[in-house]
Design a protein around this motif. Sequence first.
Motif, PDB file in Angstrom:
ATOM      1  N   TYR A 160      49.890  38.006  68.739  1.00  0.00           N
ATOM      2  CA  TYR A 160      48.735  37.201  68.355  1.00  0.00           C
ATOM      3  C   TYR A 160      47.403  37.893  68.669  1.00  0.00           C
ATOM      4  O   TYR A 160      46.361  37.502  68.147  1.00  0.00           O
ATOM      5  CB  TYR A 160      48.795  35.805  68.994  1.00  0.00           C
ATOM      6  CG  TYR A 160      48.660  35.776  70.494  1.00  0.00           C
ATOM      7  CD1 TYR A 160      47.413  35.676  71.106  1.00  0.00           C
ATOM      8  CD2 TYR A 160      49.780  35.840  71.318  1.00  0.00           C
ATOM      9  CE1 TYR A 160      47.289  35.648  72.481  1.00  0.00           C
ATOM     10  CE2 TYR A 160      49.668  35.803  72.692  1.00  0.00           C
ATOM     11  CZ  TYR A 160      48.422  35.707  73.267  1.00  0.00           C
ATOM     12  OH  TYR A 160      48.301  35.681  74.633  1.00  0.00           O
ATOM     13  N   LYS A 161      47.426  38.940  69.500  1.00  0.00           N
ATOM     14  CA  LYS A 161      46.202  39.676  69.839  1.00  0.00           C
ATOM     15  C   LYS A 161      45.940  40.840  68.897  1.00  0.00           C
ATOM     16  O   LYS A 161      44.851  41.406  68.898  1.00  0.00           O
ATOM     17  CB  LYS A 161      46.296  40.209  71.269  1.00  0.00           C
ATOM     18  CG  LYS A 161      46.389  39.128  72.319  1.00  0.00           C
ATOM     19  CD  LYS A 161      46.521  39.730  73.708  1.00  0.00           C
ATOM     20  CE  LYS A 161      46.660  38.653  74.765  1.00  0.00           C
ATOM     21  NZ  LYS A 161      46.747  39.227  76.112  1.00  0.00           N
ATOM     22  N   VAL A 162      46.918  41.214  68.094  1.00  0.00           N
ATOM     23  CA  VAL A 162      46.804  42.359  67.186  1.00  0.00           C
ATOM     24  C   VAL A 162      45.843  42.006  66.052  1.00  0.00           C
ATOM     25  O   VAL A 162      45.963  40.935  65.452  1.00  0.00           O
ATOM     26  CB  VAL A 162      48.197  42.739  66.631  1.00  0.00           C
ATOM     27  CG1 VAL A 162      48.086  43.809  65.554  1.00  0.00           C
ATOM     28  CG2 VAL A 162      49.100  43.193  67.768  1.00  0.00           C
ATOM     29  N   PRO A 163      44.877  42.889  65.737  1.00  0.00           N
ATOM     30  CA  PRO A 163      43.943  42.599  64.646  1.00  0.00           C
ATOM     31  C   PRO A 163      44.664  42.320  63.328  1.00  0.00           C
ATOM     32  O   PRO A 163      45.605  43.013  62.961  1.00  0.00           O
ATOM     33  CB  PRO A 163      43.100  43.870  64.547  1.00  0.00           C
ATOM     34  CG  PRO A 163      43.169  44.461  65.923  1.00  0.00           C
ATOM     35  CD  PRO A 163      44.558  44.152  66.407  1.00  0.00           C
ATOM     36  N   LYS A 164      44.191  41.282  62.631  1.00  0.00           N
ATOM     37  CA  LYS A 164      44.742  40.895  61.332  1.00  0.00           C
ATOM     38  C   LYS A 164      43.839  41.335  60.190  1.00  0.00           C
ATOM     39  O   LYS A 164      44.226  41.291  59.034  1.00  0.00           O
ATOM     40  CB  LYS A 164      44.924  39.373  61.261  1.00  0.00           C
ATOM     41  CG  LYS A 164      45.741  38.778  62.392  1.00  0.00           C
ATOM     42  CD  LYS A 164      47.185  39.231  62.391  1.00  0.00           C
ATOM     43  CE  LYS A 164      48.021  38.540  63.434  1.00  0.00           C
ATOM     44  NZ  LYS A 164      48.043  39.155  64.744  1.00  0.00           N
ATOM     45  N   SER A 165      42.602  41.727  60.545  1.00  0.00           N
ATOM     46  CA  SER A 165      41.637  42.213  59.561  1.00  0.00           C
ATOM     47  C   SER A 165      40.906  43.408  60.154  1.00  0.00           C
ATOM     48  O   SER A 165      40.788  43.526  61.371  1.00  0.00           O
ATOM     49  CB  SER A 165      40.611  41.136  59.203  1.00  0.00           C
ATOM     50  OG  SER A 165      41.236  40.008  58.663  1.00  0.00           O
ATOM     51  N   LEU A 166      40.406  44.269  59.262  1.00  0.00           N
ATOM     52  CA  LEU A 166      39.714  45.486  59.695  1.00  0.00           C
ATOM     53  C   LEU A 166      38.496  45.733  58.836  1.00  0.00           C
ATOM     54  O   LEU A 166      38.569  45.646  57.607  1.00  0.00           O
ATOM     55  CB  LEU A 166      40.672  46.687  59.584  1.00  0.00           C
ATOM     56  CG  LEU A 166      40.072  48.074  59.816  1.00  0.00           C
ATOM     57  CD1 LEU A 166      39.624  48.242  61.265  1.00  0.00           C
ATOM     58  CD2 LEU A 166      41.082  49.149  59.435  1.00  0.00           C
ATOM     59  N   ALA A 167      37.393  46.039  59.486  1.00  0.00           N
ATOM     60  CA  ALA A 167      36.192  46.524  58.800  1.00  0.00           C
ATOM     61  C   ALA A 167      35.894  47.904  59.375  1.00  0.00           C
ATOM     62  O   ALA A 167      35.790  48.062  60.587  1.00  0.00           O
ATOM     63  CB  ALA A 167      35.012  45.579  59.048  1.00  0.00           C
ATOM     64  N   VAL A 168      35.792  48.892  58.505  1.00  0.00           N
ATOM     65  CA  VAL A 168      35.487  50.256  58.933  1.00  0.00           C
ATOM     66  C   VAL A 168      33.996  50.483  58.685  1.00  0.00           C
ATOM     67  O   VAL A 168      33.494  50.203  57.594  1.00  0.00           O
ATOM     68  CB  VAL A 168      36.347  51.282  58.165  1.00  0.00           C
ATOM     69  CG1 VAL A 168      35.981  52.693  58.578  1.00  0.00           C
ATOM     70  CG2 VAL A 168      37.831  51.028  58.416  1.00  0.00           C
TER      71      VAL A 168
END
Length: 188
Positions: free
Chosen positions: A155-163
């Motif tokens: 549940y702590k793992v990022p589900k979205s990413l902005a570079v």
Amino acid sequence: TDGITQFKPYGHTTVVDELTRRPVEPGSGVVGRVALTGRIPQGYHNDPEKTAASFVEIDGQRWVLTGDMATVAGDGTITLLGRGSGCINTGGEKVFPEEVEAVLKAHPSVYDAVVVGTPDDRWGQRVTAVVQPVEGAEVTLEELAEHCRRDLAGYKVPKSLAVVDQVERSPAGKPDYRWASGVASSVD
């Protein structure tokens, strides 16, 4: 984990359970607020409510409750998790951005990272990473999620990413969470 602050407290530092206002039992896994005693202020100027919420008496001693959340290991070592004010609530679970940021920054292709919560219809908030890659490197959500799963609960793992080209920080080096939230909100 690299980047996570751990220390052995001295007599003027403890971690207090927010509900019971009692010191957290070492090794219990309970997350509480760091509390300090000794030479502490009397309170907040002209703010009795904030003073009452932050300055408490425990076993006859006056303590100030900081905004830092932490756990206490069986040997008494305190592990700082992050500021309670920036906590992400995803599906009823609490995620401290600083913990996820430390794991992300340990990835060889990540130069800097800030983690924020973004709205999620199912979970309330989703963990979103705003990442500045090392010059010349590329990162993907899948690659970073796999890296994070080694050290973090799912549940702590990022589900979205902005570079981004550069993570915004204050002159003191603190992450600009407001800026990061704006960047993260543009990600699906």
